[in-house]
Design an enzyme around this catalytic site. Sequence first.
Site, PDB file in Angstrom:
ATOM      1  N   HIS A   1      -3.148   3.540   2.766  1.00 37.74           N
ATOM      2  CA  HIS A   1      -3.773   2.860   4.185  1.00 37.74           C
ATOM      3  C   HIS A   1      -5.653   2.884   3.085  1.00 37.74           C
ATOM      4  CE1 HIS A   1      -7.001   3.837   6.739  1.00 37.74           C
ATOM      5  NE2 HIS A   1      -5.953   4.173   7.469  1.00 37.74           N
ATOM      6  N   ASP A  26       1.891   6.521  11.125  1.00 37.47           N
ATOM      7  CA  ASP A  26       2.344   5.736  11.324  1.00 37.47           C
ATOM      8  C   ASP A  26       3.421   6.308  10.975  1.00 37.47           C
ATOM      9  OD1 ASP A  26       0.862   4.029  13.404  1.00 37.47           O
ATOM     10  OD2 ASP A  26       0.728   2.679  11.796  1.00 37.47           O
TER      11      ASP A  26
HETATM   12  N1  CMC Z   1       4.249   0.001   0.101  1.00 32.78           N
HETATM   13  C1  CMC Z   1       4.167  -0.626  -1.569  1.00 32.78           C
HETATM   14  N2  CMC Z   1       2.771  -1.158  -2.128  1.00 32.78           N
HETATM   15  C2  CMC Z   1       1.673  -0.900  -1.488  1.00 32.78           C
HETATM   16  C3  CMC Z   1       1.686  -0.229  -0.281  1.00 32.78           C
HETATM   17  C4  CMC Z   1       2.863  -0.114   0.643  1.00 32.78           C
HETATM   18  N3  CMC Z   1       2.976   0.125   1.632  1.00 32.78           N
HETATM   19  N4  CMC Z   1       0.154  -0.126   0.538  1.00 32.78           N
HETATM   20  C5  CMC Z   1      -0.273  -0.181  -0.782  1.00 32.78           C
HETATM   21  N5  CMC Z   1       0.306  -1.137  -2.140  1.00 32.78           N
HETATM   22  C6  CMC Z   1       0.022  -1.493  -3.536  1.00 32.78           C
HETATM   23  C7  CMC Z   1      -0.338  -2.721  -2.795  1.00 32.78           C
HETATM   24  O1  CMC Z   1       0.564  -3.824  -3.602  1.00 32.78           O
HETATM   25  C8  CMC Z   1      -1.529  -2.904  -4.147  1.00 32.78           C
HETATM   26  O2  CMC Z   1      -0.920  -2.916  -5.658  1.00 32.78           O
HETATM   27  P1  CMC Z   1      -1.351  -4.067  -6.639  1.00 32.78           P
HETATM   28  O3  CMC Z   1      -2.773  -3.171  -6.959  1.00 32.78           O
HETATM   29  O4  CMC Z   1      -0.378  -3.205  -7.721  1.00 32.78           O
HETATM   30  O5  CMC Z   1      -2.080  -5.495  -6.082  1.00 32.78           O
HETATM   31  C9  CMC Z   1      -2.016  -1.597  -4.045  1.00 32.78           C
HETATM   32  O6  CMC Z   1      -0.957  -0.491  -3.427  1.00 32.78           O
HETATM   33  C10 CMC Z   1      -3.355  -1.540  -2.853  1.00 32.78           C
HETATM   34  O7  CMC Z   1      -2.684  -2.300  -1.898  1.00 32.78           O
HETATM   35  P2  CMC Z   1      -3.885  -3.353  -1.271  1.00 32.78           P
HETATM   36  O8  CMC Z   1      -2.381  -3.862   0.256  1.00 32.78           O
HETATM   37  O9  CMC Z   1      -5.302  -3.839  -1.885  1.00 32.78           O
HETATM   38  O10 CMC Z   1      -4.485  -1.998   0.264  1.00 32.78           O
HETATM   39  P3  CMC Z   1      -5.277  -2.421   1.298  1.00 32.78           P
HETATM   40  O11 CMC Z   1      -6.299  -1.278   1.588  1.00 32.78           O
HETATM   41  O12 CMC Z   1      -5.385  -3.662   1.631  1.00 32.78           O
HETATM   42  O13 CMC Z   1      -4.013  -2.025   2.347  1.00 32.78           O
HETATM   43  C11 CMC Z   1      -2.136  -0.947   4.295  1.00 32.78           C
HETATM   44  C12 CMC Z   1      -4.110  -0.947   3.132  1.00 32.78           C
HETATM   45  C13 CMC Z   1      -2.385  -0.008   5.437  1.00 32.78           C
HETATM   46  C14 CMC Z   1      -1.923  -1.988   4.764  1.00 32.78           C
HETATM   47  C15 CMC Z   1      -0.786  -1.102   3.079  1.00 32.78           C
HETATM   48  O14 CMC Z   1      -1.086   0.010   2.485  1.00 32.78           O
HETATM   49  C16 CMC Z   1       0.278  -1.301   3.731  1.00 32.78           C
HETATM   50  O15 CMC Z   1       0.521  -2.630   4.087  1.00 32.78           O
HETATM   51  N6  CMC Z   1       0.742  -0.331   4.175  1.00 32.78           N
HETATM   52  C17 CMC Z   1       1.406  -0.618   5.522  1.00 32.78           C
HETATM   53  C18 CMC Z   1       1.376  -0.840   6.238  1.00 32.78           C
HETATM   54  C19 CMC Z   1       0.787   0.399   6.627  1.00 32.78           C
HETATM   55  O16 CMC Z   1       1.137   1.862   7.288  1.00 32.78           O
HETATM   56  N7  CMC Z   1      -0.371   0.550   8.092  1.00 32.78           N
HETATM   57  C20 CMC Z   1      -0.133   1.197   8.448  1.00 32.78           C
HETATM   58  C21 CMC Z   1      -1.852   1.863   8.523  1.00 32.78           C
HETATM   59  S1  CMC Z   1      -2.628   3.441   8.398  1.00 32.78           S
HETATM   60  C22 CMC Z   1      -3.002   3.041  10.943  1.00 32.78           C
HETATM   61  C23 CMC Z   1      -3.626   1.863  10.907  1.00 32.78           C
HETATM   62  O17 CMC Z   1      -4.580   2.215  10.598  1.00 32.78           O
HETATM   63  O18 CMC Z   1      -3.309   1.082  11.994  1.00 32.78           O
END
Ligand code: CMC
Length: 427
Positions: free
Chosen positions: A308, A366
């Site tokens: 998140h 989720d």
């Molecule tokens: N699986 C594997 N690695 C992950 C995941 C994951 N679900 N989420 C984040 N990471 C890693 C990512 O690769 C990155 O690694 P590095 O620093 O080595 O590049 C690090 O963790 C930070 O991730 P980020 O993409 O910079 O984080 P963000 O804040 O931009 O993204 C997120 C947040 C929710 C989009 C992401 O965690 C994700 O894609 N999760 C899976 C989709 C999901 O479950 N979404 C629902 C969110 S909660 C409900 C809502 O708000 O709607």
Amino acid sequence: MTKQYANIVVSDTQTPNGLPILKGSIGPDAVDVRTLLGRQNLLTYDPGFRSTASCESAITYIDGEAGQLLYRGYPIEELATRCGFSEVAHLLMYGELPASEQLSGFQCKINEYNLLHDQVLSFYHGFRRDAHPMAVMVGVVGALSAFYQDSQDYSRDEDQHKAAIRLVAKMPAIAAASYTYSIGRPIRHPDNNLDYASNFLQMMFGKPNEPYHVDPVLARAIEMIFILHADHEQNASTSTVRMAASSGANPFACVASGIATLWGPAHGGANEAVLTMLEDIGSPDRIPEIVRRAKDKNDPFRLMGFGHRVYRNYDPRAALIRDTTRQVLAHLGMENSPLMATALELERVALEDDYFIEKKLYPNVDFYSGILLRAMGFPSRMFTAVFAVARTVGWVSHWLELKQQAGHGIDRPRQLYTGPTLRHLDK
Ligand code: CMC
């Protein structure tokens, strides 16, 4: 200390380059960079808004490190276990939990506006039956902008509140009709003898030729889902609604833009993606392979329902949904659900893995909601539509708040331009 807006306080201290520091009621302070460009010809660069407070808001607060979520100051755990959805909706929209007369007045207003106009129902027939419900909802909610010509002076409090109530009141019927249309079943209208959550269930699953008996355990579960998804401060869809609203756009069009944003798999579409992922995993033996893929930088796969932007701890909503999922599975005699077994094992393995520990990736709201909704009979394509019904309360709360913030102005970010510098045509 001097007052800035209604609730922001300007700190006595400044940044080294003389920028004011603003204080809210809790959470990190914010540097006021509004004069930076004029004074120093400098922009701030923050794609994805990781360190940017885009607005002042008094609705919802998240402490991501502590895993705390407050609606108007109340912890989500207290609201989810001790309040009904209408009370929470009133709290988010108007700032306080309703006294009993206010609550019945609020519910009466919802009942007054929950029917869909006959012409709105005719829109559904323009969609293919296999259309995604979110595609249908974007279209139908946007089309509501063409109605209510007598109450579209959105500078007036009365018209603002009418639009907000209309959106909250109609959204369950809009979502349910997008499902019943897809399976060719005639729609069921709202029943004003039922509460908001039970009404949604009867419109989703009731048949026109027989009575629908609301199962109180399932009604409470959907109410819990609605409460937990109702608001989440400046998430992508809410920010979209606020940005659209900042131009003075019609509220139904603003909420349609929020639905479009929510649909994405990184946001509300994740609950559908989690279920697909769990079904693909099939059995707990394949979990190590899935976790390996999620960690592989060369593989775009991510563990859906994990991570998140704000939480660096267990999402408090995920814990509540996991408990409700267990209760509902037991109630339905599905204690041995293979999907639940896979999810629990996946959570256990991921939370013991160094990659997830170091990056502070925990289950989000989720992760379990899809299993719960599936057990209740919702097809996976409706999961995000259920989220949209709940989040409508948050969207309209933010829309109402923005309408009261006269000094906010239109949202208009700048950019760091990297295209060609000035050049001229050869001929
Ligand atoms: N699986 C594997 N690695 C992950 C995941 C994951 N679900 N989420 C984040 N990471 C890693 C990512 O690769 C990155 O690694 P590095 O620093 O080595 O590049 C690090 O963790 C930070 O991730 P980020 O993409 O910079 O984080 P963000 O804040 O931009 O993204 C997120 C947040 C929710 C989009 C992401 O965690 C994700 O894609 N999760 C899976 C989709 C999901 O479950 N979404 C629902 C969110 S909660 C409900 C809502 O708000 O709607």
